[in-house]
Motif scaffolding. Structure first.
Motif, PDB file in Angstrom:
ATOM      1  N   ARG A 168       0.817  -1.213   0.000  1.00 33.28           N
ATOM      2  CA  ARG A 168       0.000   0.000   0.000  1.00 33.28           C
ATOM      3  C   ARG A 168       0.851   1.264   0.000  1.00 33.28           C
ATOM      4  NH1 ARG A 168      -4.363  -0.670  -2.084  1.00 33.28           N
ATOM      5  NH2 ARG A 168      -5.140   1.205  -1.116  1.00 33.28           N
ATOM      6  N   HIS A 202      -1.372   6.569  -6.851  1.00 34.35           N
ATOM      7  CA  HIS A 202      -2.079   7.739  -6.328  1.00 34.35           C
ATOM      8  C   HIS A 202      -2.398   7.515  -4.854  1.00 34.35           C
ATOM      9  CE1 HIS A 202      -2.389   9.137 -10.425  1.00 34.35           C
ATOM     10  NE2 HIS A 202      -2.925   7.981 -10.774  1.00 34.35           N
ATOM     11  N   PRO A 203      -1.432   7.809  -3.969  1.00 35.71           N
ATOM     12  CA  PRO A 203      -1.639   7.516  -2.555  1.00 35.71           C
ATOM     13  C   PRO A 203      -2.645   8.457  -1.890  1.00 35.71           C
ATOM     14  CG  PRO A 203       0.436   8.654  -2.869  1.00 35.71           C
ATOM     15  CD  PRO A 203      -0.126   8.379  -4.240  1.00 35.71           C
ATOM     16  N   THR A 204      -3.378   7.898  -0.948  1.00 41.08           N
ATOM     17  CA  THR A 204      -4.262   8.694  -0.093  1.00 41.08           C
ATOM     18  C   THR A 204      -3.645   8.712   1.301  1.00 41.08           C
ATOM     19  OG1 THR A 204      -5.592   6.768   0.481  1.00 41.08           O
ATOM     20  CG2 THR A 204      -6.291   8.037  -1.445  1.00 41.08           C
ATOM     21  N   GLY A 205      -4.391   9.107   2.295  1.00 44.91           N
ATOM     22  CA  GLY A 205      -3.858   9.245   3.644  1.00 44.91           C
ATOM     23  C   GLY A 205      -3.260   7.973   4.204  1.00 44.91           C
ATOM     24  N   THR A 206      -3.950   6.847   4.029  1.00 45.85           N
ATOM     25  CA  THR A 206      -3.450   5.575   4.558  1.00 45.85           C
ATOM     26  C   THR A 206      -2.145   5.167   3.887  1.00 45.85           C
ATOM     27  OG1 THR A 206      -5.718   4.876   4.963  1.00 45.85           O
ATOM     28  CG2 THR A 206      -4.041   3.154   4.908  1.00 45.85           C
ATOM     29  N   GLU A 207      -2.053   5.330   2.598  1.00 45.24           N
ATOM     30  CA  GLU A 207      -0.851   4.953   1.873  1.00 45.24           C
ATOM     31  C   GLU A 207       0.315   5.873   2.220  1.00 45.24           C
ATOM     32  OE1 GLU A 207      -3.824   5.355   0.345  1.00 45.24           O
ATOM     33  OE2 GLU A 207      -4.325   3.299  -0.223  1.00 45.24           O
ATOM     34  N   ILE A 208       0.050   7.157   2.363  1.00 42.49           N
ATOM     35  CA  ILE A 208       1.102   8.106   2.745  1.00 42.49           C
ATOM     36  C   ILE A 208       1.612   7.798   4.147  1.00 42.49           C
ATOM     37  CG2 ILE A 208       1.579  10.538   3.262  1.00 42.49           C
ATOM     38  CD1 ILE A 208      -0.422  11.204   0.970  1.00 42.49           C
TER      39      ILE A 208
END
Length: 69
Positions: A9, A14-20
């Protein structure tokens, strides 16, 4: 000690909050001055954001099996 981390992940296009958060947490763990070695598991052989290139105590491993994730 060898520590395995599911980094799938943390290296998506295109990362979101969890991935960042996952990516930053893994980077912080790799930056610690420990004798531990890390094995980062990804979905593909060449993830977009390679976390292990910067750190000598980390290696990448692809796990291409879709059902295991």
């Amino acid at each position: 000690m060898l520590i395995g981390i599911d980094a799938s992940r943390a290296a998506i296009a295109h990362p979101t909050g969890t991935e960042i958060y996952s990516r930053d947490l893994i980077r912080a763990m790799l930056a610690l001055g420990t004798e531990h070695h890390f094995r980062l598991y990804f979905r593909t052989a060449s993830p977009g954001d390679t976390l292990s290139e910067t750190f000598s105590r980390a290696e990448q491993r692809p796990i291409p099996f879709p059902r295991l994730w």
